[in-house]
Design a protein around this motif. Structure first.
Motif, PDB file in Angstrom:
ATOM      1  N   HIS A 211     -70.622 -45.878 -47.274  1.00 30.70           N
ATOM      2  CA  HIS A 211     -71.538 -46.489 -46.302  1.00 30.70           C
ATOM      3  C   HIS A 211     -72.824 -45.689 -46.128  1.00 30.70           C
ATOM      4  O   HIS A 211     -73.399 -45.647 -45.033  1.00 30.70           O
ATOM      5  N   THR A 212     -73.269 -45.026 -47.188  1.00 25.81           N
ATOM      6  CA  THR A 212     -74.516 -44.263 -47.131  1.00 25.81           C
ATOM      7  C   THR A 212     -75.400 -44.608 -48.332  1.00 25.81           C
ATOM      8  O   THR A 212     -74.946 -45.202 -49.303  1.00 25.81           O
ATOM      9  N   ALA A 213     -76.659 -44.170 -48.216  1.00 22.96           N
ATOM     10  CA  ALA A 213     -77.599 -44.326 -49.317  1.00 22.96           C
ATOM     11  C   ALA A 213     -77.662 -43.051 -50.144  1.00 22.96           C
ATOM     12  O   ALA A 213     -77.437 -41.948 -49.632  1.00 22.96           O
ATOM     13  N   LEU A 214     -77.969 -43.205 -51.422  1.00 26.26           N
ATOM     14  CA  LEU A 214     -78.276 -42.096 -52.319  1.00 26.26           C
ATOM     15  C   LEU A 214     -79.735 -42.287 -52.738  1.00 26.26           C
ATOM     16  O   LEU A 214     -80.073 -43.307 -53.338  1.00 26.26           O
TER      17      LEU A 214
ATOM     18  N   VAL B  68     -76.684 -38.219 -50.255  1.00 27.06           N
ATOM     19  CA  VAL B  68     -77.316 -37.475 -51.341  1.00 27.06           C
ATOM     20  C   VAL B  68     -78.784 -37.872 -51.420  1.00 27.06           C
ATOM     21  O   VAL B  68     -79.110 -39.062 -51.418  1.00 27.06           O
ATOM     22  N   ILE B  69     -79.652 -36.874 -51.471  1.00 21.32           N
ATOM     23  CA  ILE B  69     -81.080 -37.123 -51.690  1.00 21.32           C
ATOM     24  C   ILE B  69     -81.543 -36.205 -52.810  1.00 21.32           C
ATOM     25  O   ILE B  69     -81.354 -34.992 -52.744  1.00 21.32           O
TER      26      ILE B  69
ATOM     27  N   LEU C 139     -79.032 -32.250 -50.269  1.00 21.08           N
ATOM     28  CA  LEU C 139     -80.310 -32.440 -50.965  1.00 21.08           C
ATOM     29  C   LEU C 139     -80.239 -31.658 -52.272  1.00 21.08           C
ATOM     30  O   LEU C 139     -79.831 -30.487 -52.278  1.00 21.08           O
ATOM     31  N   ILE C 140     -80.629 -32.284 -53.367  1.00 21.27           N
ATOM     32  CA  ILE C 140     -80.717 -31.595 -54.651  1.00 21.27           C
ATOM     33  C   ILE C 140     -82.182 -31.567 -55.038  1.00 21.27           C
ATOM     34  O   ILE C 140     -82.814 -32.616 -55.242  1.00 21.27           O
ATOM     35  N   LEU C 141     -82.732 -30.355 -55.102  1.00 22.69           N
ATOM     36  CA  LEU C 141     -84.165 -30.154 -55.295  1.00 22.69           C
ATOM     37  C   LEU C 141     -84.415 -29.425 -56.611  1.00 22.69           C
ATOM     38  O   LEU C 141     -83.941 -28.297 -56.800  1.00 22.69           O
ATOM     39  N   SER C 142     -85.152 -30.052 -57.513  1.00 18.13           N
ATOM     40  CA  SER C 142     -85.512 -29.434 -58.789  1.00 18.13           C
ATOM     41  C   SER C 142     -87.017 -29.235 -58.830  1.00 18.13           C
ATOM     42  O   SER C 142     -87.778 -30.154 -58.494  1.00 18.13           O
ATOM     43  N   GLU C 143     -87.458 -28.047 -59.276  1.00 21.55           N
ATOM     44  CA  GLU C 143     -88.874 -27.708 -59.239  1.00 21.55           C
ATOM     45  C   GLU C 143     -89.229 -26.711 -60.334  1.00 21.55           C
ATOM     46  O   GLU C 143     -88.378 -25.921 -60.771  1.00 21.55           O
TER      47      GLU C 143
END
Length: 247
Positions: free
Chosen positions: A58-61, A133-134, A165-169
């Motif tokens: 019941h959540t957004a990705l 998940v973002i 949160l998964i952050l790639s940079e």
């Protein structure tokens, strides 16, 4: 997916314009990103694997700055949580149009994939739904530094307990010798992937006013200031890295 080679900067330009995610870039983007970002295929595929550990019913990705939807496709391949949906957002209309085509092709090849919505819009003005998940995959670096904390605060507020949160940079480094070494190695990576010295130099000129990388410590401090409780680097290849930030 398009196999057209990246030759955008192969010819001398009298004046190198700032880099824009336009139709010319869209046509060659899969080749460009693979030959320019060390570890990119590994990051994208494992983003789906990681997301499967945090996705909740019941959540957004979210795939923010989704470009051609590589992360979105990875999320759909790996996440099997009930009643999840993927929301992909990008502010390049050319990217969004092609992304929808690729996702339609994915639908024709696989069954029981997560539903997906592709939005042509600005992530800075996005009205977030509750999310588990973002993904910000090489996106934050293109946002003005004075707007980054506010975006991360809104992301933190949207994440449900147990989400991530998964952050790639791309990274810069405070130590000048370390920075120069990894920059030189990144240039060697691009050279080994067939880019000429002219292409490397012109691409650098095009992107230097558009993409502003931060150090790993700057990312950690900003994420903690945004309300995240833990920041865990899970991948680095040369001067490119990916982090998991937990609420």
């Amino acid at each position: 997916m398009s196999k057209e080679p990246d030759r955008i900067f192969a010819q001398p330009l009298a004046q190198v314009p700032d880099f824009v995610f336009n139709e010319d870039v869209v046509r060659v983007f899969p080749d460009m990103i693979k030959r320019s970002v060390p570890g990119y295929p590994t990051i994208v595929e494992n983003l789906g694997v990681l997301a499967a550990q945090f996705a909740q019913p019941h959540t957004a990705l979210y795939d923010l700055g989704s470009s051609l939807g590589a992360v979105t496709q990875s999320l759909r391949r790996h996440v099997r949580t009930d009643d999840c949906r993927v929301i992909a957002v990008d502010n390049s209309s050319a990217m969004v149009e092609r992304c929808r085509e690729y996702l339609n092709a994915q639908d024709s090849m696989f069954q029981e994939l997560l539903p997906v919505q592709v939005i042509d819009g600005d992530i800075l003005s996005l009205d977030f739904q509750p999310a588990s998940v973002i993904a910000l995959n090489f996106t934050l670096q293109f946002i003005s530094r004075d707007q980054r904390l506010g975006l991360l605060q809104r992301i933190r507020q949207a994440l449900v307990p147990g989400g991530a949160l998964i952050l790639s940079e791309k990274l810069r480094f405070a130590d000048s010798q370390e920075h120069d070494l990894l920059t030189d190695l990144h240039i060697a990576f691009k050279r080994a992937n067939g880019y000429s010295e002219l292409e490397i130099a012109q691409k650098r000129s095009a992107i230097e006013n558009v993409m502003k990388p931060d150090s790993l410590e700057e990312h950690r401090e900003r994420l903690l200031a945004a309300g995240f409780s833990k920041v865990v680097p899970w991948f680095q290849c040369l001067n490119f890295a990916s982090l998991i930030a937990l609420p």
